[in-house]
Design an enzyme around this catalytic site. Structure first.
Site, short mmCIF file in Angstrom:
data_model
loop_
_atom_site.label_atom_id
_atom_site.label_comp_id
_atom_site.label_asym_id
_atom_site.label_seq_id
_atom_site.Cartn_x
_atom_site.Cartn_y
_atom_site.Cartn_z
N PHE A 147 0.86 -1.19 0.00
CA PHE A 147 0.00 0.00 0.00
C PHE A 147 0.89 1.23 0.00
O PHE A 147 1.65 1.47 0.93
CB PHE A 147 -0.95 0.06 1.20
CG PHE A 147 -1.85 1.26 1.12
CD1 PHE A 147 -3.03 1.22 0.38
CD2 PHE A 147 -1.49 2.47 1.70
CE1 PHE A 147 -3.84 2.35 0.26
CE2 PHE A 147 -2.30 3.60 1.58
CZ PHE A 147 -3.47 3.53 0.85
N ASP A 235 9.38 3.24 2.09
CA ASP A 235 8.16 3.98 2.40
C ASP A 235 7.87 3.78 3.88
O ASP A 235 7.32 2.76 4.29
CB ASP A 235 7.00 3.47 1.53
CG ASP A 235 5.68 4.17 1.85
OD1 ASP A 235 5.61 4.89 2.87
OD2 ASP A 235 4.71 3.99 1.09
N LYS A 276 2.26 11.19 7.35
CA LYS A 276 1.46 10.92 8.55
C LYS A 276 2.00 11.60 9.80
O LYS A 276 1.81 12.79 9.97
CB LYS A 276 1.30 9.40 8.71
CG LYS A 276 0.44 8.82 7.58
CD LYS A 276 -0.07 7.41 7.79
CE LYS A 276 -1.11 7.05 6.73
NZ LYS A 276 -0.76 5.94 5.89
C1 LIG Z 1 -0.93 6.03 4.39
C2 LIG Z 1 0.16 5.52 3.53
C3 LIG Z 1 0.45 6.11 2.28
C4 LIG Z 1 -0.40 7.21 1.68
O1 LIG Z 1 -0.48 8.34 2.46
P1 LIG Z 1 -1.66 9.44 2.17
O2 LIG Z 1 -1.31 10.59 3.04
O3 LIG Z 1 -2.95 8.78 2.56
O4 LIG Z 1 -1.61 9.75 0.72
C5 LIG Z 1 1.53 5.63 1.57
N1 LIG Z 1 2.29 4.64 2.05
C6 LIG Z 1 2.04 4.03 3.24
C7 LIG Z 1 2.93 2.93 3.71
C8 LIG Z 1 0.96 4.44 4.00
O5 LIG Z 1 0.68 3.82 5.15
#
Ligand SMILES: *Cc1c(COP(=O)(O)O)cnc(C)c1O
Length: 431
Positions: A147, A235, A276
């Protein structure tokens, strides 16, 4: 608690969302009006422990007074200039952030998905200009069940049919390998490695259901990438900023992001993506970090965002990171996480007909419900948990993620585990 100045009930407000909002989410039927630390309150004044923390954006706790003060103070001075001009916050923030995580440079964006898009663009450009990949032939290796966000390019390499279905045509240039499978990665890297720009990976797969890879997977994957001159992109949008009991998950179990004696165990990514909790959930902030030889492929006019690096975001993010350090939230996440998994393991042993297993790191944990992903059991457990004053959300049908704010105390954690135990016991009885 003081009642919020609304006369609409939870049911009224749910109806409004249902009628006037796109149906792109399926929330639990709880309408929240206030948050402080580990707690949120609904419009009727009922208090809950928040065990989602806005998908780990609120690591510092709801409405952290220092972060809110930083927001308000900066909002009175200057909010947005665009990058057409310099502003007095951006440089200070960039210096602070790059020192904090040990990189030469940062490219500031707003949302996580934008951060991932930015990393992909940097990696492709690096591939053509530094590695010598023939034009338009760059490949990026990704992992199954990943994701990384919701843009058209990112969902092009998703394996989730809901995320991907009927949104084509898809962006080419991505190849998926199974997560936590070094052999598969080795094979993928062996095929035309001269055309591979990057490997993009979550150090723990959060949305997939908190899949923790084998010990050493991340370090070995990074080393394979290095051998093939392939950029290693981490990520850490969900796993970063203390959540897993380390400042970054790629640090393994060390809390300091490469600033300590354990430095040799730190797997340094070529590109690090944060989002986040970088703002404590107060404002949308994301960041892409890299060293000069990678970041310098981006020149004026080649990438940007109107809001990226705005003064408000910079002031908020700097304070949010200081809070993580001052309140030792990483260490707290690690200690409480050990206790949480101990208590959940006890429940798994006690009620195997309801719970299959518990897994996670720090305060990013999940329990797997002993029922099919198509069943309503996990949803029903979450509804019951909410009745008992604890908010969590199922993912992929039969997995419940438990990720409270990192400001939780030991006593609060024990209380929460008691709530979970009570609810699980009631399901075991009913079965
Ligand atoms: C939440 C998340 C995203 C996307 O972030 P948004 O601010 O919702 O666009 C990308 N990668 C990971 C691992 C995430 O948990």
């Amino acid at each position: 608690m003081q009642q919020p100045s609304t006369t609409l009930s939870s049911a009224d407000l749910i109806q409004l969302e249902d009628r006037y909002g796109a149906h792109n989410y399926h929330p639990l039927p709880v309408v929240l009006a206030k948050g402080r630390g580990v707690y949120v309150w609904d419009v009727e004044g009922k208090r809950y422990f928040d065990f989602l923390s806005a998908y780990s954006a609120v690591n510092q706790g709801h409405c952290h007074p220092r972060i809110v003060d930083a927001l308000v103070e900066q909002a009175r001075e200057l909010t947005l200039t665009s990058r057409a001009f310099y502003n007095d916050q951006l440089g200070r923030y960039e210096e602070y952030l790059t020192n904090y995580f040990g990189f030469d440079k940062v490219l500031p964006m707003n949302t996580g998905a934008e951060g991932v898009e930015t990393a992909i663009k940097i990696a492709r450009k690096w591939g053509y200009e530094k590695k010598g990949i023939p034009t338009n032939e760059a490949r990026v290796i990704v992992c199954g069940q990943n994701f990384h966000g919701r843009t058209t390019t990112i969902i092009s390499f998703s394996s989730d049919p809901d995320a991907k279905g009927n949104f084509g045509p898809y962006t080419p240039g991505f190849q998926a390998v199974p997560y936590n499978d070094l052999e598969a990665l080795k094979e993928a890297l062996a095929y035309e490695p001269e055309k591979i720009a990057a490997f993009l990976v979550e150090p723990i797969q959060g949305e997939a259901g908190v899949f923790v890879p084998d010990e050493g997977f991340i370090a070995a994957a990074a080393e394979m990438c290095r051998q093939h001159n392939v950029l290693f992109i981490a990520d850490e949008i969900q796993t970063g900023i203390g959540r897993t009991g380390a400042l970054l998950r790629i640090c393994g179990d060390c809390t300091c992001a490469g600033h300590c004696e354990q430095q040799e165990t730190y797997t340094r990514p070529d590109i690090l993506i944060l989002g986040k909790a970088i703002s404590g959930g107060v404002y949308p902030v994301s960041a892409v970090l890299a060293n000069n030889e990678v970041m310098d492929v981006i020149q004026p006019g080649q990438h940007g965002s109107t809001f990226g690096g705005n003064p408000l975001a910079c002031a908020v993010a700097r304070e949010a990171l200081e809070v993580i350090r001052d309140e030792k939230l990483t260490q707290n996440a690690r200690q409480l996480g050990i206790r949480f998994r101990e208590r959940m393991q006890h429940l798994v042993d006690q009620y195997p007909q309801i719970l299959t297993l518990v897994r996670g790191k720090g305060l990013l944990n999940a329990v797997v419900i002993n029922d099919s992903p198509d069943s309503k059991t996990a949803w029903n457990i979450c509804v019951k948990l909410a009745e008992h004053g604890l908010l969590a959300k199922p993912t992929h049908g039969n997995i419940i993620r438990f990720a409270p704010p990192l400001v939780m105390t030991e006593e609060q954690l024990e209380e929460c585990c008691d709530i979970i135990a009570t609810v699980i016991a009631s399901f075991a009885e009913a079965k």
